[in-house]
Design an enzyme around this catalytic site. Structure first.
Site, short mmCIF file in Angstrom:
data_model
loop_
_atom_site.label_atom_id
_atom_site.label_comp_id
_atom_site.label_asym_id
_atom_site.label_seq_id
_atom_site.Cartn_x
_atom_site.Cartn_y
_atom_site.Cartn_z
N TYR A 15 88.57 115.90 37.93
CA TYR A 15 88.57 114.42 37.86
C TYR A 15 89.20 113.79 39.10
CZ TYR A 15 88.01 116.33 33.23
OH TYR A 15 87.60 117.09 32.19
N SER A 21 87.60 120.49 28.07
CA SER A 21 86.58 120.21 29.09
C SER A 21 86.16 121.42 29.91
CB SER A 21 87.05 119.09 30.01
OG SER A 21 87.01 117.87 29.31
N1 GLN Z 1 87.67 116.38 24.25
C1 GLN Z 1 88.36 115.71 25.33
C2 GLN Z 1 87.93 114.27 25.38
O1 GLN Z 1 86.79 114.04 25.15
C3 GLN Z 1 88.04 116.41 26.61
C4 GLN Z 1 88.71 115.79 27.80
C5 GLN Z 1 89.23 116.79 28.77
O2 GLN Z 1 89.46 117.96 28.46
N2 GLN Z 1 89.50 116.33 29.97
O3 GLN Z 1 88.67 113.38 25.62
#
Ligand code: GLN
Length: 306
Positions: free
Chosen positions: A242, A67
């Site tokens: 988040y 992410s």
């Molecule tokens: N590729 C991961 C997902 O879609 C990315 C999530 C993350 O790094 N928080 O779940």
């Protein structure tokens, strides 16, 4: 601070973190290719506004940026779409896990912000509408870090095979007509961006425009305007980690963006960018020791936006 002093701080943090490796946290297991990454690794690298670099630990070991890629896709989308981007994506912290479905239903298919998965999938959709999304993302990131970066095809496939929640989020938005393009096309871009492999040194360099008023770290040309740079940093602070964004602001006090590969990129506006990496995550999907390392860095240097 001089490069020498930064090197001492990073070495000190590396020395403090290494004995803690493997004691707590879990490597992301819902993406099988990530579940195989050994947890006992830690890297840290920084780049100052004027190009001095320092690194310690496993800073040259490549990992899946996951992410953290959302910072670069948001940058492209803000640059190309201007205010129109916000017609379909909000700018408020979600207070929910990054892959939550509940809020998306309550808010009728409009993701709370561009950093939760739904928001990043909506950004990927806009990039597909704009051009050749995958190539545009790779070109931006490669240019910023001064080396060709690659998508890890095995991780991308692993995400595609098990990305049931992301498929649910994308289909859900499509049902509200919030995506322009086919769900499969958009998810292909989203999984590809998450599967880019980079090391801490490259990430610290690639993010450097965020501490230099939007100016490219090597060419000095504007990547985005000063105003948009400030906005990206503000979204990283409020939404980049988040449902731990409040805790990050409290303990670290810097704009940060995390990924489930265990990387976290942090910005000290006007001063430097920093990347930490350690694969074991806490319950919110943020690197446990990465967060601890950033807290030590902020404590030792006194750097904070507050
Ligand atoms: N590729 C991961 C997902 O879609 C990315 C999530 C993350 O790094 N928080 O779940």
């Amino acid at each position: 601070m001089t490069a020498h002093n930064f090197q001492l701080v990073l070495d000190d943090i590396n020395d403090a973190i290494r004995p803690l490796l493997g004691k707590e946290g879990q490597v992301a297991s819902y993406i099988p290719a990530l579940a195989r990454v050994p947890a006992q690794q830690f890297g840290i690298a920084l780049r100052t506004r004027d190009g001095q670099e320092a690194a310690s630990g496993d800073a040259a070991v490549p990992f899946s940026i996951q992410s953290m890629s959302k910072v670069f896709t948001l940058t492209l989308a803000m640059k190309h779409l201007g205010e129109h981007l916000w017609e379909r994506i909000g700018r408020e912290p979600s207070g929910n896990p990054f892959n939550s479905l509940v809020q998306l239903e309550q808010e009728r298919g409009k993701p709370r912000n561009p950093f939760i998965n739904a928001g990043a999938i909506a950004v990927a959709d806009r990039l597909v509408t704009q051009g050749n999304a995958k190539a545009d993302i790779l070109a931006l990131v490669s240019s910023l870090c001064g080396e060709a970066v690659q998508i890890d095809a095995e991780v991308a496939q692993s995400e595609a095979d098990t990305g049931f929640r992301n498929a649910a989020l994308a289909n859900f938005m499509k049902s509200f007509a919030s995506l322009d393009n086919d769900v499969a096309t958009v998810l292909d871009v989203y999984f590809a961006q998450c599967s880019i492999r980079m090391n801490c040194e490259q990430v610290a360099r690639a993010a450097a425009y965020l501490c230099r008023d939007g100016r490219h770290p090597r060419t000095n040309a504007p990547v985005v305007s000063e105003r948009l740079t400030r906005r990206i940093n503000s979204l990283m602070l409020t939404c980049g980690t988040y449902d731990a964004a409040g805790e990050f602001a409290f303990r670290i006090g810097l704009p940060c963006k995390s990924g489930v590969g265990g990387g976290i990129v942090a910005v000290v506006p006007d001063q430097l960018t920093l990347c930490v990496w350690s694969p074991a995550l806490d319950a919110t999907g943020n690197s446990l020791l990465g967060m601890k390392a950033l807290e030590m860095f902020a404590g030792q240097t006194g750097m904070s936006v507050f």
